[in-house]
Write a protein that holds these residues in place. Structure first.
Motif, mmCIF file in Angstrom:
data_model
loop_
_atom_site.group_PDB
_atom_site.id
_atom_site.type_symbol
_atom_site.label_atom_id
_atom_site.label_comp_id
_atom_site.label_asym_id
_atom_site.label_seq_id
_atom_site.Cartn_x
_atom_site.Cartn_y
_atom_site.Cartn_z
ATOM 1 N N GLU A 71 0.813 -1.205 0.000
ATOM 2 C CA GLU A 71 0.000 0.000 0.000
ATOM 3 C C GLU A 71 0.856 1.268 0.000
ATOM 4 O O GLU A 71 0.485 2.281 -0.596
ATOM 5 C CB GLU A 71 -0.934 0.010 1.215
ATOM 6 N N GLU A 72 1.967 1.191 0.686
ATOM 7 C CA GLU A 72 2.852 2.364 0.709
ATOM 8 C C GLU A 72 3.346 2.703 -0.691
ATOM 9 O O GLU A 72 3.428 3.865 -1.072
ATOM 10 C CB GLU A 72 4.037 2.092 1.640
ATOM 11 N N ASN A 100 -1.399 6.059 -14.216
ATOM 12 C CA ASN A 100 -0.707 7.002 -15.082
ATOM 13 C C ASN A 100 -1.574 7.365 -16.284
ATOM 14 O O ASN A 100 -1.647 8.527 -16.700
ATOM 15 C CB ASN A 100 0.621 6.413 -15.537
ATOM 16 N N GLU A 101 -2.257 6.344 -16.829
ATOM 17 C CA GLU A 101 -3.155 6.616 -17.959
ATOM 18 C C GLU A 101 -4.312 7.506 -17.531
ATOM 19 O O GLU A 101 -4.688 8.442 -18.235
ATOM 20 C CB GLU A 101 -3.685 5.291 -18.508
ATOM 21 N N ARG A 157 0.642 7.080 -6.562
ATOM 22 C CA ARG A 157 -0.413 8.088 -6.728
ATOM 23 C C ARG A 157 0.140 9.493 -6.496
ATOM 24 O O ARG A 157 -0.199 10.435 -7.215
ATOM 25 C CB ARG A 157 -1.571 7.789 -5.771
ATOM 26 N N THR A 158 0.973 9.619 -5.487
ATOM 27 C CA THR A 158 1.581 10.934 -5.209
ATOM 28 C C THR A 158 2.440 11.391 -6.377
ATOM 29 O O THR A 158 2.408 12.564 -6.776
ATOM 30 C CB THR A 158 2.433 10.870 -3.932
ATOM 31 N N ARG A 196 1.845 14.817 -8.543
ATOM 32 C CA ARG A 196 2.893 15.838 -8.681
ATOM 33 C C ARG A 196 3.355 15.966 -10.132
ATOM 34 O O ARG A 196 3.639 17.059 -10.618
ATOM 35 C CB ARG A 196 4.089 15.502 -7.788
ATOM 36 N N HIS A 197 3.433 14.815 -10.823
ATOM 37 C CA HIS A 197 3.817 14.845 -12.242
ATOM 38 C C HIS A 197 2.796 15.629 -13.069
ATOM 39 O O HIS A 197 3.150 16.440 -13.935
ATOM 40 C CB HIS A 197 3.944 13.414 -12.770
#
Length: 226
Positions: free
Chosen positions: A33-34, A114-115, A40-41, A45-46
């Motif tokens: 999970e980390e 990402n998509e 996701r972070t 940010r990207h």
């Protein structure tokens, strides 16, 4: 002088990039999970960094040509570094996924996220573009309203000026009517004076003629009749 807004966006991008470039190493050290949370972070940010680069690209439009080339070069370098960092994150995720099955699932989640992030970025870009078009349309409407208001004011001024000119023409017409009446009275007076003058001349001629007749009669009676 370079764009102040461009410099501000550049500082924001550097701050995001400094945060993003730490994530490849962190991905190698975390699992489960980390790791999903870290992915996701990174995506968030990207996406923010991509939006900042798009804003910097928009700012280049109003920059003088003498500064535009250098700023365009900086922008290309920023895009290159961001793309390189994204590839490193994918590579780090792939390396960790070759050792454990959960990591493979994490990479699959990363790819789908990402998509999804790319779709969100595209939607945000479309929203920003639509907002800009809406602002341009609003500004165009405001300019049209100002022009219409100015046109209305010009029309009111013209109507007022025409009203004043009409009043002047009415006063001039009244003066002309009064002048015509005065001329008519003057002509009547002159005709009356002319008739009186003719009458006086006629009376004077009759008087002179009578005096001549009387004078002739006196001379005749005095000198010729004996």
């Amino acid at each position: 002088m370079s764009s102040e807004e461009f410099e501000k966006l550049q500082e924001i991008f550097k701050s995001l990039y400094d945060e993003l470039k730490l994530m490849p190493d962190r991905l190698l050290k975390c699992q489960g999970e980390e790791k999903k949370r870290l992915v996701r972070t990174f995506d968030e940010r990207h996406g923010e960094a991509v939006e900042v680069l798009q804003g910097m690209e928009q700012e280049l439009i109003g920059v003088p040509s003498s500064y535009r080339n250098a700023m365009s070069t900086r922008l290309r370098l920023f895009r290159r570094d961001l793309g390189k960092l994204q590839r490193e994150v994918k590579s780090s995720d792939q390396s960790s996924s070759s050792s454990t099955r959960p990591a493979e699932g994490a990479y699959g989640i990363y790819s789908s996220q990402n998509e999804h992030s790319t779709q969100l970025q595209s939607q945000r870009a479309l929203l920003i573009q639509g907002h800009e078009h809406l602002n341009n349309a609003s500004q165009s409407i405001e300019r049209s309203q100002r022009i219409a208001a100015e046109t209305d004011q010009i029309g009111v001024d013209i109507i007022e000026e025409l009203g004043e000119q009409r009043e002047q023409l009415d006063r001039t017409r009244d003066r002309l009517v009064n002048t015509g009446e005065n001329l008519s009275r003057s002509r009547k007076i002159l005709r009356a004076m002319s008739r009186r003058l003719m009458t006086n001349k006629l009376l004077l001629s009759v008087i002179i003629l009578m005096e001549l007749v009387i004078l002739g009669a006196v001379v005749y009676l005095k000198f010729f009749r004996k």
